[in-house]
Design a protein around this motif. Structure first.
Motif, PDB file in Angstrom:
ATOM      1  N   ILE A 111     -10.466  -3.524  31.547  1.00 16.84           N
ATOM      2  CA  ILE A 111     -11.070  -3.632  32.885  1.00 16.84           C
ATOM      3  C   ILE A 111     -10.063  -3.326  34.002  1.00 16.84           C
ATOM      4  N   THR A 112      -8.956  -2.699  33.643  1.00 16.80           N
ATOM      5  CA  THR A 112      -7.914  -2.378  34.632  1.00 16.80           C
ATOM      6  C   THR A 112      -8.455  -1.578  35.807  1.00 16.80           C
ATOM      7  N   THR A 113      -9.103  -0.459  35.524  1.00 10.28           N
ATOM      8  CA  THR A 113      -9.546   0.431  36.599  1.00 10.28           C
ATOM      9  C   THR A 113     -10.585  -0.218  37.513  1.00 10.28           C
ATOM     10  N   PRO A 114     -11.648  -0.871  36.970  1.00  6.79           N
ATOM     11  CA  PRO A 114     -12.611  -1.516  37.874  1.00  6.79           C
ATOM     12  C   PRO A 114     -11.976  -2.544  38.807  1.00  6.79           C
ATOM     13  N   ILE A 115     -11.025  -3.342  38.296  1.00  5.75           N
ATOM     14  CA  ILE A 115     -10.378  -4.356  39.137  1.00  5.75           C
ATOM     15  C   ILE A 115      -9.521  -3.683  40.216  1.00  5.75           C
ATOM     16  N   LEU A 116      -8.734  -2.688  39.816  1.00  4.44           N
ATOM     17  CA  LEU A 116      -7.887  -2.001  40.796  1.00  4.44           C
ATOM     18  C   LEU A 116      -8.713  -1.332  41.888  1.00  4.44           C
ATOM     19  N   MET A 117      -9.790  -0.659  41.495  1.00  4.84           N
ATOM     20  CA  MET A 117     -10.602   0.039  42.491  1.00  4.84           C
ATOM     21  C   MET A 117     -11.336  -0.942  43.402  1.00  4.84           C
ATOM     22  N   GLU A 118     -11.700  -2.098  42.871  1.00  3.26           N
ATOM     23  CA  GLU A 118     -12.311  -3.141  43.698  1.00  3.26           C
ATOM     24  C   GLU A 118     -11.319  -3.584  44.779  1.00  3.26           C
ATOM     25  N   LEU A 119     -10.064  -3.764  44.385  1.00  6.93           N
ATOM     26  CA  LEU A 119      -9.030  -4.196  45.329  1.00  6.93           C
ATOM     27  C   LEU A 119      -8.713  -3.119  46.362  1.00  6.93           C
ATOM     28  N   LEU A 120      -8.718  -1.854  45.930  1.00  3.82           N
ATOM     29  CA  LEU A 120      -8.324  -0.756  46.810  1.00  3.82           C
ATOM     30  C   LEU A 120      -9.453  -0.281  47.722  1.00  3.82           C
ATOM     31  N   GLU A 121     -10.629  -0.078  47.158  1.00  3.59           N
ATOM     32  CA  GLU A 121     -11.721   0.560  47.906  1.00  3.59           C
ATOM     33  C   GLU A 121     -12.313  -0.324  49.002  1.00  3.59           C
ATOM     34  N   ASN A 122     -12.263  -1.637  48.793  1.00  5.51           N
ATOM     35  CA  ASN A 122     -12.947  -2.535  49.722  1.00  5.51           C
ATOM     36  C   ASN A 122     -12.120  -2.908  50.945  1.00  5.51           C
ATOM     37  N   ARG A 123     -10.948  -2.264  51.082  1.00  3.08           N
ATOM     38  CA  ARG A 123     -10.104  -2.507  52.260  1.00  3.08           C
ATOM     39  C   ARG A 123      -9.857  -4.007  52.464  1.00  3.08           C
ATOM     40  N   LEU A 124      -9.527  -4.676  51.370  1.00  8.24           N
ATOM     41  CA  LEU A 124      -9.252  -6.106  51.412  1.00  8.24           C
ATOM     42  C   LEU A 124      -7.895  -6.361  52.076  1.00  8.24           C
ATOM     43  N   PRO A 125      -7.667  -7.573  52.566  1.00  4.48           N
ATOM     44  CA  PRO A 125      -6.365  -7.869  53.189  1.00  4.48           C
ATOM     45  C   PRO A 125      -5.269  -8.017  52.130  1.00  4.48           C
ATOM     46  N   VAL A 126      -4.903  -6.891  51.537  1.00  2.00           N
ATOM     47  CA  VAL A 126      -3.901  -6.882  50.457  1.00  2.00           C
ATOM     48  C   VAL A 126      -2.725  -6.006  50.875  1.00  2.00           C
ATOM     49  N   ASP A 127      -1.535  -6.551  50.751  1.00  2.00           N
ATOM     50  CA  ASP A 127      -0.301  -5.867  51.144  1.00  2.00           C
ATOM     51  C   ASP A 127       0.239  -5.009  50.006  1.00  2.00           C
TER      52      ASP A 127
END
Length: 291
Positions: free
Chosen positions: A130-146
């Motif tokens: 599930i690596t790719t789905p989790i990474l894309m969820e974090l990246l695509e949704n413009r979450l407050p992630v540094d």
């Protein structure tokens, strides 16, 4: 408590709780202190940081994060691991544990609660399936992630940082590089885990861009073009895009768009840079508007 990076301690905890590794969750626990130190270093964790850890397992990496960060929230999907985590992390007053699916977790709310809404750091030993789905969820949704520092299958790490014209270059490379700057921090052999996975692993650090390196009028179109071009990667780009059911451009229009950019109609998608895909998206977006 003795650190879980000691294999003997890990075995002791697993036996005490009669824990069964779940294949469906892709569970492989780290048992190498050098690798754990490299993860903390790659993630650039400081005492000012709030860290979101995905998939803490029995808490091996969590212990290291708790000692380096201001606060750690560990999100674990397997409820059988929660009582183990409550014991192994019991001595740390700066850790909270959530029994949730990370894909259903409100990360923005966590950032608000623990970090006053400021960007957070994500660290994870991700299940490979599930690596790719989790990474894309974090990246695509413009979450407050540094930044995101993850342990992934070595082959996936290579794909994330691959460049045009290489065998590893593909839709994942372009998606990751649109949102973040990837850097490989460490290669991790199977003997660093319990149980040993069948493949090698790698730690990769993704520094999230404040603004994408390529400006495009239609981001959705850009990613539709990228996905279509690699769905049939041995075909020319013109044919791949023409065959895509979700793209309405004619073969001649695609060829003309490429020609206007000084690119041959015989080119394959794997030869184009992110900048060139962005330029193609803008040309085709302009064509769509003129219709």
């Amino acid at each position: 408590m003795e650190k879980l990076s000691n294999p003997r301690k890990t075995i002791e905890v697993i036996q005490k709780y009669q824990f069964d590794f779940q294949k469906k969750f892709g569970q492989n626990f780290l048992i190498d202190s050098h690798v754990l130190d490299k993860i903390i270093s790659a993630a650039k964790i400081t005492k000012d940081d709030f860290v979101l850890e995905i998939g803490p397992g029995i808490g091996t990496l969590t212990q290291y994060l708790a000692e380096a960060a201001r606060w750690v929230t560990a999100v674990e999907i397997d409820r059988n691991l929660i009582p183990i985590l409550q014991e192994t992390l019991g001595e740390y007053s700066n850790v909270s544990i959530l029994n949730q699916d990370i894909l259903k977790t409100d990360i923005g709310a966590l950032a608000q609660e623990y970090n006053q809404g400021r960007p957070i750091k994500v660290v994870a030993n991700l299940p490979y399936y599930i690596t790719t789905p989790i990474l894309m969820e974090l990246l695509e949704n413009r979450l407050p992630v540094d930044s995101i520092t993850v342990m992934v299958q070595k082959e996936v790490a290579q794909r994330m940082q691959a460049g045009p014209g290489t065998k590893d270059y593909g839709a994942l490379s372009l998606a990751v590089q649109y949102y973040a700057k990837p850097s490989l921090s460490a290669n991790v052999p199977p003997n660093c885990f319990m149980p040993r996975p069948a493949v090698g692993s790698a730690v990769i650090h993704l520094e999230i861009y404040r603004e994408p390196p390529v400006k495009v009028e239609d981001e959705k179109l850009l990613f539709s073009l990228i996905r279509a071009s690699f769905n049939q990667r041995r075909k020319t780009l013109v044919n791949s895009l023409n065959n895509a059911s979700n793209l309405e451009f004619q073969k001649e229009e695609i060829a003309e768009a490429l020609e206007s950019m000084g690119i041959s109609g015989q080119v394959r998608g794997e030869a184009l840079t992110l900048e060139q895909f962005g330029a193609l998206a803008d040309v085709l977006s302009g064509l769509r508007k003129r219709r």
